[in-house]
Design a protein around this motif. Structure first.
Motif, PDB file in Angstrom:
ATOM      1  N   LEU A   1       0.900  -1.254  -0.019  1.00  7.95           N
ATOM      2  CA  LEU A   1       0.080   0.008   0.086  1.00  7.95           C
ATOM      3  C   LEU A   1       0.902   1.216   0.013  1.00  7.95           C
ATOM      4  CD1 LEU A   1      -2.985  -1.031   2.436  1.00  7.95           C
ATOM      5  CD2 LEU A   1      -2.752  -0.724  -0.183  1.00  7.95           C
ATOM      6  N   ASP A   2       1.802   1.277   0.638  1.00  8.80           N
ATOM      7  CA  ASP A   2       2.891   2.380   0.772  1.00  8.80           C
ATOM      8  C   ASP A   2       3.564   2.626  -0.536  1.00  8.80           C
ATOM      9  OD1 ASP A   2       4.356   4.313   2.354  1.00  8.80           O
ATOM     10  OD2 ASP A   2       6.100   3.211   1.564  1.00  8.80           O
ATOM     11  N   ASN A   3       3.830   1.653  -1.231  1.00  8.38           N
ATOM     12  CA  ASN A   3       4.438   1.819  -2.507  1.00  8.38           C
ATOM     13  C   ASN A   3       3.400   2.202  -3.679  1.00  8.38           C
ATOM     14  OD1 ASN A   3       6.796   1.031  -4.254  1.00  8.38           O
ATOM     15  ND2 ASN A   3       5.540  -0.161  -5.342  1.00  8.38           N
ATOM     16  N   ALA A   4       2.241   1.617  -3.534  1.00  6.97           N
ATOM     17  CA  ALA A   4       1.240   2.082  -4.474  1.00  6.97           C
ATOM     18  C   ALA A   4       0.996   3.502  -4.238  1.00  6.97           C
ATOM     19  CB  ALA A   4       0.024   1.147  -4.333  1.00  6.97           C
TER      20      ALA A   4
ATOM     21  N   LEU B   1      -3.259 -11.741  -3.322  1.00  6.20           N
ATOM     22  CA  LEU B   1      -3.543 -10.323  -3.030  1.00  6.20           C
ATOM     23  C   LEU B   1      -3.099  -9.637  -4.258  1.00  6.20           C
ATOM     24  CD1 LEU B   1      -4.206  -8.195  -0.878  1.00  6.20           C
ATOM     25  CD2 LEU B   1      -1.695  -8.280   0.030  1.00  6.20           C
ATOM     26  N   GLU B   2      -3.813  -8.624  -4.674  1.00  6.18           N
ATOM     27  CA  GLU B   2      -3.352  -7.747  -5.795  1.00  6.18           C
ATOM     28  C   GLU B   2      -3.524  -6.293  -5.524  1.00  6.18           C
ATOM     29  OE1 GLU B   2      -4.142 -10.286  -9.730  1.00  6.18           O
ATOM     30  OE2 GLU B   2      -5.767  -8.883  -9.050  1.00  6.18           O
ATOM     31  N   VAL B   3      -2.591  -5.542  -5.539  1.00  6.80           N
ATOM     32  CA  VAL B   3      -2.525  -4.057  -5.287  1.00  6.80           C
ATOM     33  C   VAL B   3      -2.251  -3.405  -6.685  1.00  6.80           C
ATOM     34  CG1 VAL B   3      -1.694  -2.155  -3.959  1.00  6.80           C
ATOM     35  CG2 VAL B   3      -1.651  -4.358  -2.787  1.00  6.80           C
ATOM     36  N   THR B   4      -3.198  -2.233  -6.785  1.00  5.41           N
ATOM     37  CA  THR B   4      -2.952  -2.018  -8.444  1.00  5.41           C
ATOM     38  C   THR B   4      -3.214  -0.458  -8.072  1.00  5.41           C
ATOM     39  OG1 THR B   4      -4.049  -3.593  -9.347  1.00  5.41           O
ATOM     40  CG2 THR B   4      -3.847  -1.566 -10.846  1.00  5.41           C
ATOM     41  N   ASP B   5      -2.081   0.443  -8.665  1.00  3.11           N
ATOM     42  CA  ASP B   5      -2.177   1.909  -8.734  1.00  3.11           C
ATOM     43  C   ASP B   5      -2.188   2.527 -10.141  1.00  3.11           C
ATOM     44  OD1 ASP B   5       0.515   2.496  -9.803  1.00  3.11           O
ATOM     45  OD2 ASP B   5       1.205   1.569  -8.067  1.00  3.11           O
ATOM     46  N   ASP B   6      -2.386   3.848 -10.004  1.00  2.00           N
ATOM     47  CA  ASP B   6      -2.568   4.527 -11.391  1.00  2.00           C
ATOM     48  C   ASP B   6      -1.198   5.105 -11.687  1.00  2.00           C
ATOM     49  OD1 ASP B   6      -5.236   4.146 -11.507  1.00  2.00           O
ATOM     50  OD2 ASP B   6      -5.895   6.100 -10.604  1.00  2.00           O
TER      51      ASP B   6
ATOM     52  N   VAL C   1       5.187  -8.762 -10.601  1.00  2.00           N
ATOM     53  CA  VAL C   1       4.947  -7.456 -11.256  1.00  2.00           C
ATOM     54  C   VAL C   1       3.883  -8.210 -12.287  1.00  2.00           C
ATOM     55  CG1 VAL C   1       4.926  -5.160 -12.597  1.00  2.00           C
ATOM     56  CG2 VAL C   1       6.430  -6.219 -10.852  1.00  2.00           C
ATOM     57  N   ALA C   2       2.676  -7.900 -12.118  1.00  2.23           N
ATOM     58  CA  ALA C   2       1.399  -8.439 -13.062  1.00  2.23           C
ATOM     59  C   ALA C   2       0.896  -7.331 -14.022  1.00  2.23           C
ATOM     60  CB  ALA C   2       0.174  -8.925 -12.427  1.00  2.23           C
ATOM     61  N   GLU C   3       0.149  -7.788 -15.213  1.00  2.00           N
ATOM     62  CA  GLU C   3      -0.104  -6.753 -16.180  1.00  2.00           C
ATOM     63  C   GLU C   3      -1.514  -6.212 -15.471  1.00  2.00           C
ATOM     64  OE1 GLU C   3       1.018  -5.686 -19.188  1.00  2.00           O
ATOM     65  OE2 GLU C   3       2.614  -7.067 -18.634  1.00  2.00           O
ATOM     66  N   THR C   4      -1.596  -4.725 -15.878  1.00  2.00           N
ATOM     67  CA  THR C   4      -2.733  -4.117 -15.475  1.00  2.00           C
ATOM     68  C   THR C   4      -3.952  -4.379 -16.519  1.00  2.00           C
ATOM     69  OG1 THR C   4      -2.129  -2.232 -16.583  1.00  2.00           O
ATOM     70  CG2 THR C   4      -1.551  -2.490 -14.175  1.00  2.00           C
ATOM     71  N   ASP C   5      -5.031  -3.854 -16.221  1.00  2.00           N
ATOM     72  CA  ASP C   5      -6.209  -4.011 -17.074  1.00  2.00           C
ATOM     73  C   ASP C   5      -6.090  -2.899 -18.232  1.00  2.00           C
ATOM     74  OD1 ASP C   5      -7.296  -5.735 -15.762  1.00  2.00           O
ATOM     75  OD2 ASP C   5      -8.516  -4.526 -14.526  1.00  2.00           O
ATOM     76  N   ARG C   6      -5.036  -1.928 -17.901  1.00  2.00           N
ATOM     77  CA  ARG C   6      -4.647  -0.830 -19.007  1.00  2.00           C
ATOM     78  C   ARG C   6      -3.081  -1.101 -19.196  1.00  2.00           C
ATOM     79  NH1 ARG C   6      -5.533   3.381 -14.904  1.00  2.00           N
ATOM     80  NH2 ARG C   6      -4.760   1.787 -13.719  1.00  2.00           N
ATOM     81  N   PRO C   7      -2.653  -1.798 -19.976  1.00  2.00           N
ATOM     82  CA  PRO C   7      -1.523  -1.912 -20.733  1.00  2.00           C
ATOM     83  C   PRO C   7      -0.706  -0.889 -20.803  1.00  2.00           C
ATOM     84  CG  PRO C   7      -2.619  -3.519 -21.915  1.00  2.00           C
ATOM     85  CD  PRO C   7      -3.491  -2.571 -21.141  1.00  2.00           C
ATOM     86  N   GLY C   8       0.508  -0.616 -20.271  1.00  2.00           N
ATOM     87  CA  GLY C   8       1.421   0.447 -20.286  1.00  2.00           C
ATOM     88  C   GLY C   8       0.864   1.617 -19.089  1.00  2.00           C
ATOM     89  N   GLN C   9      -0.027   1.465 -18.283  1.00  2.00           N
ATOM     90  CA  GLN C   9      -0.476   2.355 -17.414  1.00  2.00           C
ATOM     91  C   GLN C   9      -0.562   1.723 -16.044  1.00  2.00           C
ATOM     92  OE1 GLN C   9      -4.301   3.905 -18.653  1.00  2.00           O
ATOM     93  NE2 GLN C   9      -3.106   5.233 -20.372  1.00  2.00           N
ATOM     94  N   GLY C  10      -0.007   2.422 -15.086  1.00  2.00           N
ATOM     95  CA  GLY C  10      -0.332   1.918 -13.504  1.00  2.00           C
ATOM     96  C   GLY C  10       0.551   0.662 -13.452  1.00  2.00           C
ATOM     97  N   CYS C  11       0.445   0.246 -11.983  1.00  2.00           N
ATOM     98  CA  CYS C  11       1.151  -1.170 -11.762  1.00  2.00           C
ATOM     99  C   CYS C  11       0.215  -2.173 -10.867  1.00  2.00           C
ATOM    100  CB  CYS C  11       2.408  -0.531 -10.860  1.00  2.00           C
ATOM    101  SG  CYS C  11       3.333  -1.948 -10.314  1.00  2.00           S
TER     102      CYS C  11
END
Length: 108
Positions: free
Chosen positions: A8-11, A34-39, A86-96
């Motif tokens: 959470l801190d990293n995101a 557990l998946e943590v995704t950010d913008d 590190v997994a792919e996001t729903d928006r390739p090239g955006q977010g982590c």
């Protein structure tokens, strides 16, 4: 607890002001995912193998921390017999999206 806190801190640090951090936990057979995704800006494919190493600050955008948060997250995950990536996001090239998978019965 340390795993969730570090992710959470990293995101939060890498998301822009007003950005969104999403946390999803689900069962997958005998494991918890557990998946943590950010913008934030995301992690380049070439850097993904190194972001879990100590003192790796993940890119040249200047928004990295000490380089210990994801290394500690990896250590905690492995200590419990799991894995982190590190997994792919729903928006390739955006977010982590960071995905940690932990076996059932791992103490909280």
């Amino acid at each position: 607890h340390q795993l969730v806190a570090n992710l959470l801190d990293n995101a939060g640090r890498h998301s822009p002001d007003g950005g969104t951090v999403t946390v999803v936990a689900r069962r997958a057979g005998d494991r918890t995912v557990l998946e943590v995704t950010d913008d934030g800006p995301g992690i380049a494919p070439d850097d993904r193998a190194h972001v879990f190493e100590r003192f790796s600050t993940g890119g040249a955008d200047g928004s990295g921390g000490t380089g210990l948060g994801l290394a500690i997250a990896r250590w905690v995950t492995q200590l419990h017999g799991g894995r982190i990536e590190v997994a792919e996001t729903d928006r390739p090239g955006q977010g982590c999206r960071i995905r940690a998978t932990i076996p059932e019965g791992t103490p909280a």
